[in-house]
Design a protein around this motif. Structure first.
Motif, PDB file in Angstrom:
ATOM      1  N   TYR A 547       6.821   2.118   7.256  1.00  0.00           N
ATOM      2  CA  TYR A 547       7.148   2.111   5.832  1.00  0.00           C
ATOM      3  C   TYR A 547       6.131   2.956   5.085  1.00  0.00           C
ATOM      4  CZ  TYR A 547      10.058  -2.023   6.799  1.00  0.00           C
ATOM      5  OH  TYR A 547      11.004  -2.884   7.266  1.00  0.00           O
ATOM      6  N   PHE A 591      11.476  -9.156   7.220  1.00  0.00           N
ATOM      7  CA  PHE A 591      12.494  -8.273   7.786  1.00  0.00           C
ATOM      8  C   PHE A 591      12.473  -8.179   9.310  1.00  0.00           C
ATOM      9  CE2 PHE A 591      11.675  -5.935   3.637  1.00  0.00           C
ATOM     10  CZ  PHE A 591      12.674  -6.624   2.981  1.00  0.00           C
ATOM     11  N   ASP A 634      24.755   6.485  -0.866  1.00  0.00           N
ATOM     12  CA  ASP A 634      25.592   5.428  -1.427  1.00  0.00           C
ATOM     13  C   ASP A 634      25.749   4.213  -0.509  1.00  0.00           C
ATOM     14  OD1 ASP A 634      25.867   7.153  -3.397  1.00  0.00           O
ATOM     15  OD2 ASP A 634      27.940   7.724  -3.013  1.00  0.00           O
ATOM     16  N   VAL A 635      25.725   4.474   0.786  1.00  0.00           N
ATOM     17  CA  VAL A 635      26.008   3.392   1.719  1.00  0.00           C
ATOM     18  C   VAL A 635      24.986   2.264   1.584  1.00  0.00           C
ATOM     19  CG1 VAL A 635      26.238   2.824   4.153  1.00  0.00           C
ATOM     20  CG2 VAL A 635      27.149   4.973   3.290  1.00  0.00           C
ATOM     21  N   TYR A 636      23.739   2.637   1.306  1.00  0.00           N
ATOM     22  CA  TYR A 636      22.693   1.618   1.227  1.00  0.00           C
ATOM     23  C   TYR A 636      22.299   1.297  -0.211  1.00  0.00           C
ATOM     24  CZ  TYR A 636      22.172   1.887   6.249  1.00  0.00           C
ATOM     25  OH  TYR A 636      22.403   1.820   7.587  1.00  0.00           O
ATOM     26  N   GLN A 638      22.844  -1.302  -1.927  1.00  0.00           N
ATOM     27  CA  GLN A 638      22.377  -2.678  -2.113  1.00  0.00           C
ATOM     28  C   GLN A 638      20.927  -2.872  -1.694  1.00  0.00           C
ATOM     29  OE1 GLN A 638      24.136  -5.215  -3.558  1.00  0.00           O
ATOM     30  NE2 GLN A 638      25.475  -3.516  -4.074  1.00  0.00           N
ATOM     31  N   GLN A 639      20.471  -2.012  -0.793  1.00  0.00           N
ATOM     32  CA  GLN A 639      19.091  -2.152  -0.320  1.00  0.00           C
ATOM     33  C   GLN A 639      18.176  -1.362  -1.252  1.00  0.00           C
ATOM     34  OE1 GLN A 639      21.760  -1.640   1.742  1.00  0.00           O
ATOM     35  NE2 GLN A 639      21.701  -3.778   2.314  1.00  0.00           N
ATOM     36  N   PHE A 641      15.522  -2.018  -2.692  1.00  0.00           N
ATOM     37  CA  PHE A 641      14.061  -2.157  -2.578  1.00  0.00           C
ATOM     38  C   PHE A 641      13.493  -1.076  -1.668  1.00  0.00           C
ATOM     39  CE2 PHE A 641      14.400  -3.940   1.643  1.00  0.00           C
ATOM     40  CZ  PHE A 641      15.674  -4.488   1.628  1.00  0.00           C
ATOM     41  N   ILE A 642      14.393  -0.311  -1.059  1.00  0.00           N
ATOM     42  CA  ILE A 642      13.966   0.876  -0.320  1.00  0.00           C
ATOM     43  C   ILE A 642      14.332   2.082  -1.172  1.00  0.00           C
ATOM     44  CG2 ILE A 642      14.247   2.182   1.819  1.00  0.00           C
ATOM     45  CD1 ILE A 642      13.789  -0.365   3.014  1.00  0.00           C
ATOM     46  N   LEU A 655      10.567   4.347   6.052  1.00  0.00           N
ATOM     47  CA  LEU A 655      11.259   3.866   4.850  1.00  0.00           C
ATOM     48  C   LEU A 655      10.272   3.763   3.698  1.00  0.00           C
ATOM     49  CD1 LEU A 655      13.322   0.994   6.509  1.00  0.00           C
ATOM     50  CD2 LEU A 655      14.031   3.350   6.057  1.00  0.00           C
TER      51      LEU A 655
ATOM     52  N   ILE B  39      17.464  -0.572   8.582  1.00  0.00           N
ATOM     53  CA  ILE B  39      17.231  -0.914   7.179  1.00  0.00           C
ATOM     54  C   ILE B  39      17.329  -2.431   7.051  1.00  0.00           C
ATOM     55  CG2 ILE B  39      18.049  -0.627   4.802  1.00  0.00           C
ATOM     56  CD1 ILE B  39      17.311   2.024   5.727  1.00  0.00           C
ATOM     57  N   PRO B  40      16.279  -3.047   6.521  1.00  0.00           N
ATOM     58  CA  PRO B  40      16.315  -4.502   6.377  1.00  0.00           C
ATOM     59  C   PRO B  40      17.420  -4.951   5.418  1.00  0.00           C
ATOM     60  CG  PRO B  40      14.109  -3.649   5.979  1.00  0.00           C
ATOM     61  CD  PRO B  40      15.023  -2.480   6.044  1.00  0.00           C
ATOM     62  N   ASN B  41      17.863  -6.184   5.588  1.00  0.00           N
ATOM     63  CA  ASN B  41      18.837  -6.820   4.685  1.00  0.00           C
ATOM     64  C   ASN B  41      20.185  -6.121   4.608  1.00  0.00           C
ATOM     65  OD1 ASN B  41      16.863  -8.597   4.112  1.00  0.00           O
ATOM     66  ND2 ASN B  41      17.083  -8.481   1.884  1.00  0.00           N
ATOM     67  N   ALA B  42      20.534  -5.338   5.617  1.00  0.00           N
ATOM     68  CA  ALA B  42      21.830  -4.663   5.595  1.00  0.00           C
ATOM     69  C   ALA B  42      22.769  -5.409   6.534  1.00  0.00           C
ATOM     70  CB  ALA B  42      21.662  -3.215   6.026  1.00  0.00           C
ATOM     71  N   PRO B  43      24.087  -5.293   6.308  1.00  0.00           N
ATOM     72  CA  PRO B  43      25.042  -5.948   7.202  1.00  0.00           C
ATOM     73  C   PRO B  43      24.837  -5.488   8.648  1.00  0.00           C
ATOM     74  CG  PRO B  43      26.160  -5.020   5.300  1.00  0.00           C
ATOM     75  CD  PRO B  43      24.749  -4.595   5.214  1.00  0.00           C
ATOM     76  N   MET B  46      25.816  -2.037   9.987  1.00  0.00           N
ATOM     77  CA  MET B  46      25.075  -0.874   9.491  1.00  0.00           C
ATOM     78  C   MET B  46      23.772  -0.805  10.270  1.00  0.00           C
ATOM     79  SD  MET B  46      26.021  -1.514   5.506  1.00  0.00           S
ATOM     80  CE  MET B  46      25.316  -0.056   4.802  1.00  0.00           C
ATOM     81  N   LEU B  47      23.774   0.077  11.251  1.00  0.00           N
ATOM     82  CA  LEU B  47      22.675   0.064  12.218  1.00  0.00           C
ATOM     83  C   LEU B  47      21.363   0.595  11.660  1.00  0.00           C
ATOM     84  CD1 LEU B  47      24.697   1.266  15.318  1.00  0.00           C
ATOM     85  CD2 LEU B  47      23.937  -1.045  14.800  1.00  0.00           C
ATOM     86  N   GLY B  48      21.439   1.407  10.629  1.00  0.00           N
ATOM     87  CA  GLY B  48      20.213   1.971  10.059  1.00  0.00           C
ATOM     88  C   GLY B  48      20.415   3.416   9.677  1.00  0.00           C
ATOM     89  N   ILE B 152      32.869  -0.210   2.658  1.00  0.00           N
ATOM     90  CA  ILE B 152      31.471  -0.363   3.071  1.00  0.00           C
ATOM     91  C   ILE B 152      30.655  -0.993   1.953  1.00  0.00           C
ATOM     92  CG2 ILE B 152      29.359   0.898   3.607  1.00  0.00           C
ATOM     93  CD1 ILE B 152      31.163   2.909   5.114  1.00  0.00           C
ATOM     94  N   LEU B 153      30.816  -0.441   0.759  1.00  0.00           N
ATOM     95  CA  LEU B 153      30.035  -0.941  -0.371  1.00  0.00           C
ATOM     96  C   LEU B 153      30.397  -2.384  -0.683  1.00  0.00           C
ATOM     97  CD1 LEU B 153      30.042   2.166  -2.710  1.00  0.00           C
ATOM     98  CD2 LEU B 153      28.268   1.414  -1.139  1.00  0.00           C
ATOM     99  N   ASN B 156      29.082  -4.752   1.866  1.00  0.00           N
ATOM    100  CA  ASN B 156      27.656  -4.788   1.653  1.00  0.00           C
ATOM    101  C   ASN B 156      27.298  -5.809   0.583  1.00  0.00           C
ATOM    102  OD1 ASN B 156      25.061  -4.061   1.880  1.00  0.00           O
ATOM    103  ND2 ASN B 156      25.392  -1.892   1.517  1.00  0.00           N
ATOM    104  N   GLN B 157      28.113  -5.830  -0.477  1.00  0.00           N
ATOM    105  CA  GLN B 157      27.839  -6.749  -1.572  1.00  0.00           C
ATOM    106  C   GLN B 157      28.057  -8.196  -1.146  1.00  0.00           C
ATOM    107  OE1 GLN B 157      30.200  -4.986  -4.563  1.00  0.00           O
ATOM    108  NE2 GLN B 157      28.484  -3.796  -5.340  1.00  0.00           N
ATOM    109  N   ASN B 160      25.222  -9.600   0.807  1.00  0.00           N
ATOM    110  CA  ASN B 160      24.008  -9.932   0.074  1.00  0.00           C
ATOM    111  C   ASN B 160      24.214 -11.137  -0.826  1.00  0.00           C
ATOM    112  OD1 ASN B 160      21.634  -7.909   0.416  1.00  0.00           O
ATOM    113  ND2 ASN B 160      23.536  -6.742   0.644  1.00  0.00           N
TER     114      ASN B 160
END
Lengths: 670, 160
Positions: A547, A591, A634-636, A638-639, A641-642, A655, B39-43, B46-48, B152-153, B156-157, B160
């Motif tokens: 990170y 995490f 766009d895909v991430y 929701q994350q 905080f990154i 990250l 990526i933490p906290n992802a479904p 979603m591998l990263g 996807i979005l 994702n929601q 969370n």
């Protein structure tokens, strides 16, 4: 709206800035021709473009106002406060409409019609009352006289400040053939030496300084008739005089000789051209092209890919014994470095547009508060990322608003305190390494430390028995809901604001510090990264993920034993770090797997968010780095905080954390 | 006679023992599976993110997205780099992990049969057609339905 209409909107917003600048100059100096021409020209351009792209009402408004200024040009109308005001207000409305970027709303706006009606009636009045007083002195066109004018300001003035004197000097230069020398100390102007050959009478020259009499000392010297500045030898004499090599008497002697020489030339040439030679204004030499922002982003993307490849090549070449390869790799490194710097610069624009906006703002606000404020700006050619400029506009307006509203007292009070009636608000911008520095300062009351502390204790922000350093007390004003204004005005003091200012700056990964002295003034020092895509931070490791923690929020780093992070289930979840109980968020616990492969120690990075100190625990800090930030896309979403990711030298990804969002995430969970 | 211009190219890939095909114009390239940054906290699916020559791409697991169970990555695992239309103007690029990438085939509309109802997929009807080559079944997949960004979005929601 189609793309042409969008272009029109963008271009016109730029033009409106120019127009503001011109109108303000004209207000400061109603007789000046240069700003009048500029205002007239700009309105004409807006009119033409608006009609072409179907914004008929904007075109009509521009036409009506243009007619008014045409009257001014032909001396049938005087530049008055009301004329400037109706023009400014009308175009303010246009600006607001354009910013909405909705065609329907723009062409159907009713307010615009009111402005059109106002200007039509103003026009009718002007025509009716203009019994055309041609009192403007008729000048003997043939009488060219060379004058020397020395102007010594008695207050602080900078070259790109808003003081009328700066514009007056520019206008004087435009009256004939001239040579100006500015004596400055740093950015502050100490004196002007103006040599000018003009047909304008001395009385008229003097009238230019009518409104600034109290703020400068002007001396006029008539040197001789004729345009001595055309004479090359005399030009050199002027330079010697400005450098202090010549005395005034010596210069006069030279002047007589120059006059003789000119007479000879004139008789020889039989004088073919009449009238004074109009001086060519310093032309904008650099051509400017408009480029789609996406293209620049693409370019930057490719270059950052190139940088990664280049880093890999450097690693390979260092491991090999091939001297030629090393040489090539080194050269490539240098070139890519330059390429990166240049390409980053492309996206930068001068903060000048911002400065114009502030000038206007200071004018309006100080008028409405009955305060006298002199706005100085320094380094308005400093460049910043366009997005950053847009994001910083509101926070900076807020700081300036505070400076004028809270900082600078009324002229009477200032006089009683032995200060000049004119308060000063100064904006200074400059670069330092990868940062842009902006200092907004005033010479007002300063921050009352005791009052801030009292308020903070009353609001329960800090406890009564706490001892705070000066810096810590000042930082309290960023606390949400803390405003020291006793009287809440509609301009400032609603207690929202300073916390937003700091939040915006944090978002841009910048910092803000305060210096203030009671009775002397306050200075806010904002430090912002040059580009939003460059990030400086600590590279840390948690489990097998890397990170980056942005450097701007980090306060201190401590190493603690890993066990002390995990005391099991308890009431007190804080961790004792450096003899202080700190709420710590462990990235591993949050995490990653916190059972297998746990390290012996953990590094705790203390950060300050909203005035509260919190910790982020990581396995190990690996070092400091400066790198290119890549959004996750766009895909991430929701994350959040990154903040993004960044590519490390070995091609793997790290990250980049957004600490304030990360800690909010923790907060929401509890 | 088949009309040449009606032939369309498809890339085939395998998930488990099933064969799928994607229209080739959606697929930018196929790369080997390298390091993935989670990526933490992802479904779960979603591998990263991965680094594709300096470009950061999100990596999604096609198996999980189709409701299959997770499989261990092998040497044959491939990432298909796919363009997905989000709006008329915006295209996002993602990486889709598949068990194995096979070949490029050319199909005319007459080769493709209508797909039956698949009830076990958690994304609605991502299979738009089926090719039966003497018992060897290949399923034609609509990339925008499997990896629609709205989906996807949205997912994702919910996660969370």
């Amino acid at each position: 709206m189609d793309s042409n209409q969008l272009r029109f909107v963008e271009d016109t917003l730029d033009l409106l800035n120019d127009l503001d600048e011109g109108l303000l100059q004209l207000e400061a100096n109603p007789h000046a021709t240069a700003p009048l021409e500029q205002v007239f020209r700009t309105m004409h351009t807006i009119k033409g473009a608006a009609n072409m792209f179907g914004f008929d009402n904007i075109g009509n408004l521009a036409h009506q106002l243009e007619s008014l200024f045409d009257l001014v040009r032909s001396n049938k109308l005087q530049v008055t406060d009301s004329l400037i005001s109706i023009t400014l207000q009308a175009f303010d409305n246009v600006r607001n409409l354009l910013q909405a970027k909705e065609f329907e709303r723009i062409v159907k706006d009713s307010l615009l019609q009111e402005h059109i009606d106002t200007s039509i009636s103003y026009y009718k009045e002007a025509i009716a009352s203009s019994n055309i007083d041609e009192t403007v002195s008729t000048i003997d066109k043939d009488e060219l006289v060379t004058y020397f004018i020395s102007v010594t300001p008695s207050i602080d003035i900078t070259k790109d400040g808003n003081h009328p004197l700066v514009f007056i000097m520019l206008d004087l230069e435009g009256l004939g053939t001239s040579r100006t020398k500015v004596f400055a100390q740093g950015e502050t102007i100490k004196q002007w030496h103006l040599f000018i050959a003009t047909t304008t009478s001395l009385a008229e020259l003097q009238s230019y300084f009518l409104f600034v009499e109290g703020e400068c000392n002007v001396e006029y010297q008539r040197i001789a008739t004729g345009n001595l500045i055309e004479d090359h030898e005399f030009q050199q004499c002027i330079e010697k005089f400005n450098d202090g090599q010549f005395q005034w008497e010596k210069l006069l002697e030279e002047a007589t000789q120059a006059q003789e020489r000119l007479k000879v030339i004139q008789t020889e040439e039989l004088v073919e051209k009449g009238g004074p030679t109009t001086p060519v204004r310093k032309a904008q030499s650099d051509a400017i092209i408009k480029v789609d922002k996406r293209k620049i982003d693409d370019l930057l993307n490719w270059i950052s890919e190139l940088l990664v490849l280049q880093a890999q090549l450097s690693t390979i070449s260092n491991d090999s014994n091939n001297a030629t390869l090393r040489q090539v790799a080194e050269n490539l490194e240098m070139i890519t470095g330059r390429l990166r710097d240049t390409s980053l610069e492309i996206g930068l624009v001068p903060i000048e547009t911002l400065v114009t906006k502030f000038k206007r703002f200071v004018r309006d606000l100080s008028k409405s508060l009955n305060k006298k404020v002199n706005f100085l700006s320094e380094g308005s050619d400093t460049e910043m990322d366009k997005d950053v400029i847009e994001m910083m506009s509101e926070p900076m307006i807020h700081l300036i608003r505070n400076a004028i509203d809270h900082g600078i007292s009324s002229p009477e009070v200032r006089k009683a305190e032995g200060k000049s009636e004119f308060g000063t608000v100064k904006l200074k911008a400059f670069n330092s390494s990868a940062y842009v520095n902006i200092i907004i300062s005033d010479d007002g009351k300063g921050i009352d430390k005791e009052a801030v502390l009292r308020k903070a204790i009353k609001e329960g922000v800090v406890s009564e028995d706490i001892t705070l350093s000066e810096e810590e007390v000042f930082n309290l004003i960023f606390h949400p809901g803390l405003s020291t204004a006793d009287k809440v005005s509609d301009i400032s003091g609603r207690g929202v604001g300073m916390d937003v200012v700091r939040q915006k700056i944090n978002e841009l990964r910048g910092s803000i510090t305060i210096k203030s002295e009671k009775g002397k003034g306050t200075a806010f020092h904002i430090k912002l990264p040059l580009s939003r895509s460059i990030i400086e931070g600590l590279l840390v490791k948690v489990a097998d993920t890397r990170y980056v923690v942005p450097l701007n929020v980090i306060e201190r780093i401590d190493r603690i034993s890993y066990e002390s992070l995990y005391a099991g289930e308890r009431v007190n979840t804080s961790v004792l770090v450096n003899d202080e109980l700190l709420p710590v968020l462990s990235l591993r616990k949050q995490f990653h797997n916190d059972v297998v492969d746990v390290p012996k120690t953990a590094d705790v990075i203390s950060i300050s968010i909203d005035g509260k100190r919190k910790g982020i625990a990581v396995d190990k800090i690996e070092g400091k780095m400066q790198t290119v930030l890549k959004p996750l896309g766009d895909v991430y979403q929701q994350q959040d905080f990154i903040a993004g990711s960044t590519i490390l030298g070995n091609g793997s990804l790290a990250l980049v954390l957004d600490p304030s969002r990360l800690l909010k995430l923790e907060h929401n969970k509890n | 006679m088949q009309n040449e211009s009606q032939l369309k190219s498809y890339i085939t890939f395998g998930l488990g023992d099933e064969k799928f095909a994607l229209a080739v114009d959606h697929v930018q390239e196929i790369v080997e599976l390298d390091k993935v940054t989670k990526i933490p906290n992802a479904p779960h699916y979603m591998l990263g993110i991965i680094n594709l020559r300096g470009k950061v791409l999100p990596l999604l697991d096609t198996r999980l997205k189709l409701g299959l169970s997770e499989a261990l990555a092998t040497k044959k695992s491939r990432i298909m780099v796919i363009d997905i239309m989000v709006t008329d103007e915006k295209v996002i690029q993602i990486g889709a992990l598949v068990d194995v990438a096979k070949e490029v085939i050319e199909l005319s509309p007459s080769d493709i049969q209508e797909a039956p109802e698949f009830e076990n997929y958690n994304t609605k009807t991502p299979i738009t057609g089926v090719v039966n080559n003497k018992g060897d079944i290949t399923m034609i997949m609509d990339v925008n339905k499997v990896f629609s960004s709205a989906d996807i979005l949205q997912l994702n929601q919910i996660m969370n």
